[in-house]
Design a protein around this motif. Structure first.
Motif, PDB file in Angstrom:
ATOM      1  N   GLU A  24       0.846  -1.202  -0.026  1.00  0.00           N
ATOM      2  CA  GLU A  24       0.030   0.075   0.022  1.00  0.00           C
ATOM      3  C   GLU A  24       1.029   1.267  -0.012  1.00  0.00           C
ATOM      4  O   GLU A  24       0.512   2.194  -0.468  1.00  0.00           O
ATOM      5  CB  GLU A  24      -1.063   0.013   1.168  1.00  0.00           C
ATOM      6  N   ALA A  25       2.087   1.140   0.615  1.00  0.00           N
ATOM      7  CA  ALA A  25       2.854   2.369   0.828  1.00  0.00           C
ATOM      8  C   ALA A  25       3.279   2.563  -0.646  1.00  0.00           C
ATOM      9  O   ALA A  25       3.470   3.856  -0.902  1.00  0.00           O
ATOM     10  CB  ALA A  25       4.016   2.182   1.580  1.00  0.00           C
ATOM     11  N   LYS A  26       3.698   1.538  -1.342  1.00  0.00           N
ATOM     12  CA  LYS A  26       4.235   1.762  -2.952  1.00  0.00           C
ATOM     13  C   LYS A  26       3.001   2.204  -3.749  1.00  0.00           C
ATOM     14  O   LYS A  26       3.732   3.377  -4.617  1.00  0.00           O
ATOM     15  CB  LYS A  26       4.499   0.332  -3.311  1.00  0.00           C
ATOM     16  N   LYS A  27       1.905   1.744  -3.528  1.00  0.00           N
ATOM     17  CA  LYS A  27       1.001   2.364  -4.470  1.00  0.00           C
ATOM     18  C   LYS A  27       0.767   4.033  -4.054  1.00  0.00           C
ATOM     19  O   LYS A  27       0.315   4.732  -4.795  1.00  0.00           O
ATOM     20  CB  LYS A  27      -0.336   1.748  -4.248  1.00  0.00           C
ATOM     21  N   SER A  28       0.793   4.297  -2.502  1.00  0.00           N
ATOM     22  CA  SER A  28       0.597   5.777  -2.253  1.00  0.00           C
ATOM     23  C   SER A  28       1.732   6.571  -2.860  1.00  0.00           C
ATOM     24  O   SER A  28       1.125   7.780  -3.474  1.00  0.00           O
ATOM     25  CB  SER A  28       0.660   5.546  -0.570  1.00  0.00           C
ATOM     26  N   ILE A  29       2.968   6.147  -2.947  1.00  0.00           N
ATOM     27  CA  ILE A  29       4.006   6.878  -3.572  1.00  0.00           C
ATOM     28  C   ILE A  29       3.786   7.314  -4.944  1.00  0.00           C
ATOM     29  O   ILE A  29       3.964   8.306  -5.440  1.00  0.00           O
ATOM     30  CB  ILE A  29       5.162   6.451  -2.959  1.00  0.00           C
ATOM     31  N   ALA A  30       3.472   5.927  -5.558  1.00  0.00           N
ATOM     32  CA  ALA A  30       3.334   6.043  -7.129  1.00  0.00           C
ATOM     33  C   ALA A  30       1.990   7.110  -7.298  1.00  0.00           C
ATOM     34  O   ALA A  30       1.988   7.869  -8.285  1.00  0.00           O
ATOM     35  CB  ALA A  30       2.638   4.791  -7.712  1.00  0.00           C
ATOM     36  N   TRP A  31       0.985   7.041  -6.374  1.00  0.00           N
ATOM     37  CA  TRP A  31      -0.225   7.895  -6.596  1.00  0.00           C
ATOM     38  C   TRP A  31       0.275   9.506  -6.403  1.00  0.00           C
ATOM     39  O   TRP A  31      -0.173  10.358  -7.447  1.00  0.00           O
ATOM     40  CB  TRP A  31      -1.285   7.632  -5.829  1.00  0.00           C
ATOM     41  N   LEU A  32       1.110   9.656  -5.512  1.00  0.00           N
ATOM     42  CA  LEU A  32       1.364  10.898  -5.186  1.00  0.00           C
ATOM     43  C   LEU A  32       2.537  11.532  -6.211  1.00  0.00           C
ATOM     44  O   LEU A  32       2.708  12.751  -6.105  1.00  0.00           O
ATOM     45  CB  LEU A  32       2.074  11.138  -3.846  1.00  0.00           C
ATOM     46  N   ARG A  33       3.282  10.647  -7.024  1.00  0.00           N
ATOM     47  CA  ARG A  33       4.213  11.159  -7.923  1.00  0.00           C
ATOM     48  C   ARG A  33       3.622  11.164  -9.508  1.00  0.00           C
ATOM     49  O   ARG A  33       4.484  11.165 -10.239  1.00  0.00           O
ATOM     50  CB  ARG A  33       5.309  10.202  -7.781  1.00  0.00           C
ATOM     51  N   GLY A  34       2.560  11.656  -9.381  1.00  0.00           N
ATOM     52  CA  GLY A  34       1.682  11.695 -10.661  1.00  0.00           C
ATOM     53  C   GLY A  34       1.192  10.703 -11.321  1.00  0.00           C
ATOM     54  O   GLY A  34       1.011  10.209 -12.619  1.00  0.00           O
TER      55      GLY A  34
END
Length: 530
Positions: A214-224
């Motif tokens: 979930e942390a990976k998906k969160s970073i990916a969402w926040l990075r565009g």
């Protein structure tokens, strides 16, 4: 030349795409702060409604009861702040924000269906508690999802949202009765709850709970809204910073040991120093005189014989606050927090000193109650014969504008970025509670101070707080604009030193191609400068 333009356009598009999800996430979070602002501004239109002005209103409160309506909210806000950090740490920033919408909605409905005075007080208390409960999640959420070059300007939008919420109540109250306003207000918690479903939880909190995917998906969402594969290196470095352990000691002894360790963190320099700085900023923001002015604006304008009626005074107060926060949001990334707050605090102090001198010259000493409970000044000077009544109007309006350009916003921005990640949620709640206690004290002591020391003396004291506070702030406030959370944390831990200059164009992330991640060979660990 053509290729260079294409490359520049691609970089601009990439930068915009990277920033957009962070802006959207903060904007959705700000809907909750808009509701909080509505709860603060609602008191202004509630008091006339239950004071006997409406013959159809079944609830009629006496002066003693009415005097508590404006303060009971502030009493319960710190109580909510105390629970705020714990709730945020347990369920996460996002779910905590969603939860706060429930008591907000309950309070508005209780106001609408109220038939007795205790219903009013219960609803007002619930609004205050809800306002305190949202402090930790909204502040830590911004700090943990935004990049350094966006953090300052996006944090500043929080106060703008609260101010806009207050202004909305003044405008609605001029057109609708207070019960209808509460019904309109019920719509916002429902919208906020739904919108919060669209944004991710912070990757920092997810990693502390070992929720790696979930942390990976969160970073990916926040990075565009990029793919997980593109942020793997960044994720690994953030993972190293948080130092998440795959195996957690869930035994009673292990949990107790962890609790004791967390308690000890609050006795260390990296909590005490930031807490003292935030508390001092709150003190300056309330005791420079603007908090009492905001509550007693109508009485002060009447005492100074300003040519303003109640309606225009409340609208002006709301407008100048909103204008000040708008200017702050636009300039904080350019000038930084230090310069804006020096201008804000010193300028507001000078404005109050001018009004104090005006009051002294025309011998406007205090307030005295009339049979209509309208407070007027004891006036023995030649004010009525002098065409100078515009002076307090101009400088009190400028006072409100300058206060919201910096010093009223500063502590809320600092809370989200100067505490270490281990204690950020709880420390945010504690600091916000201190701020509201200062606000309650400033508002409660104002009338007593005026009756004991006269209006000019009180204003001189407030002005002195602003001017002297500027000098003290010059030596204790570091420039955090554009700096990473790691650099800020190291500064307050005494292991680094922040320069008093604004770092522009800093687009450090959690990790990807981030030189701020340095390997400590002695401890064999990574540290992040997010």
């Amino acid at each position: 030349m053509a290729m260079e333009k294409i490359e520049n356009n691609e970089k601009a598009q990439s930068s915009f795409r990277e920033s957009l999800p962070q802006i959207l996430a903060v904007s959705i979070k700000n809907v909750l702060l808009l509701i909080h602002g509505m709860s603060l501004g609602f008191t202004t239109i509630l008091i006339p409604g239950v004071s006997g002005n409406d013959i159809n209103e079944p609830i009629l409160l006496g002066q003693e009861e009415i005097s508590w309506i404006g303060s009971i909210n502030l009493i319960f806000v710190p109580l909510g702040c105390v629970f705020s950090g714990t709730l945020t740490q347990i369920v996460g920033r996002k779910k905590a924000m969603q939860f706060v919408n429930i008591p907000f909605l309950t309070a508005w409905l209780l106001f609408y269906f109220s038939t007795a005075s205790w219903h009013i007080f219960l609803a007002a208390s619930l609004l205050g508690w809800s306002g305190g409960l949202l402090e930790a999640p909204v502040l830590t959420y911004v700090a943990e999802i935004t990049q350094p070059h966006l953090r300052g300007i996006l944090s500043s939008t929080s106060t703008m949202s609260v101010t806009l919420g207050m202004l909305s109540q003044f405008i609605l109250g001029a057109a609708l009765d207070w019960r209808t306003v509460t019904l309109v207000n019920c719509v916002l918690p429902l919208i906020s709850f739904c919108l919060l479903m669209l944004i991710p939880e912070t990757p920092v909190w997810l990693l502390t709970k070992n929720r790696h995917e979930e942390a990976k998906k969160s970073i990916a969402w926040l990075r565009g809204w990029t793919s997980v594969e593109n942020i793997l290196e960044e994720y690994q470095e953030l993972y190293a910073q948080i130092k998440v352990r795959e195996e957690v000691d869930n035994s009673f002894r292990g949990i107790l040991k962890n609790k004791v360790k967390n308690i000890k963190l609050f006795g260390q320099k990296n909590f005490l120093w930031p807490c003292l700085l935030v508390s001092f900023a709150f003190f300056l923001g309330h005791f420079n005189g603007y908090s009492p002015f905001q509550v007693y604006a109508i009485k002060i304008f009447q005492a100074l014989h300003a040519p303003l009626n109640e309606y225009y005074s409340t609208i002006i107060v709301g407008v100048v606050q909103l204008l000040g926060t708008s200017i702050s949001v636009g300039l904080i990334h350019v000038f930084g927090k230090r310069i804006l707050n020096f201008i804000s605090l010193f300028g507001s102090g000078v404005c109050v000193l001018i009004v104090a001198t005006y009051s002294y010259v025309y011998n406007i000493t205090d307030f005295e109650d009339t049979s209509n409970s309208i407070t007027n000044a004891t006036l023995t000077g030649p004010l009525d014969s002098e065409p100078h009544t515009w002076i307090p109007v101009v400088f009190l309006t400028l006072f409100g504008f300058l206060s919201y350009v910096g010093i009223k916003i500063l502590p809320w921005v600092l809370i989200g970025e100067i505490f270490a990640v281990e204690i950020r949620a709880t420390a945010s709640g504690v600091s916000a509670a201190i701020g509201y206690l200062f606000g309650f004290t400033a508002n409660k002591t104002f009338l007593h101070m005026v009756s004991s020391f006269t209006l000019p003396v009180v204003f001189w004291v407030y002005g002195a707080v602003g001017v002297i506070g500027t000098v003290v702030l010059y030596f204790v406030l570091p420039e955090t604009e554009g700096k990473s959370l790691y650099e800020i944390s190291e500064h307050f831990a005494g292991r680094g030193k922040l320069k008093n200059s604004v770092r522009k164009g800093n687009k450090q992330q959690y990790g990807c191609s981030n030189s701020a991640f340095e390997h400590d060979e002695k401890d064999d660990k990574f540290e992040s400068r997010l």
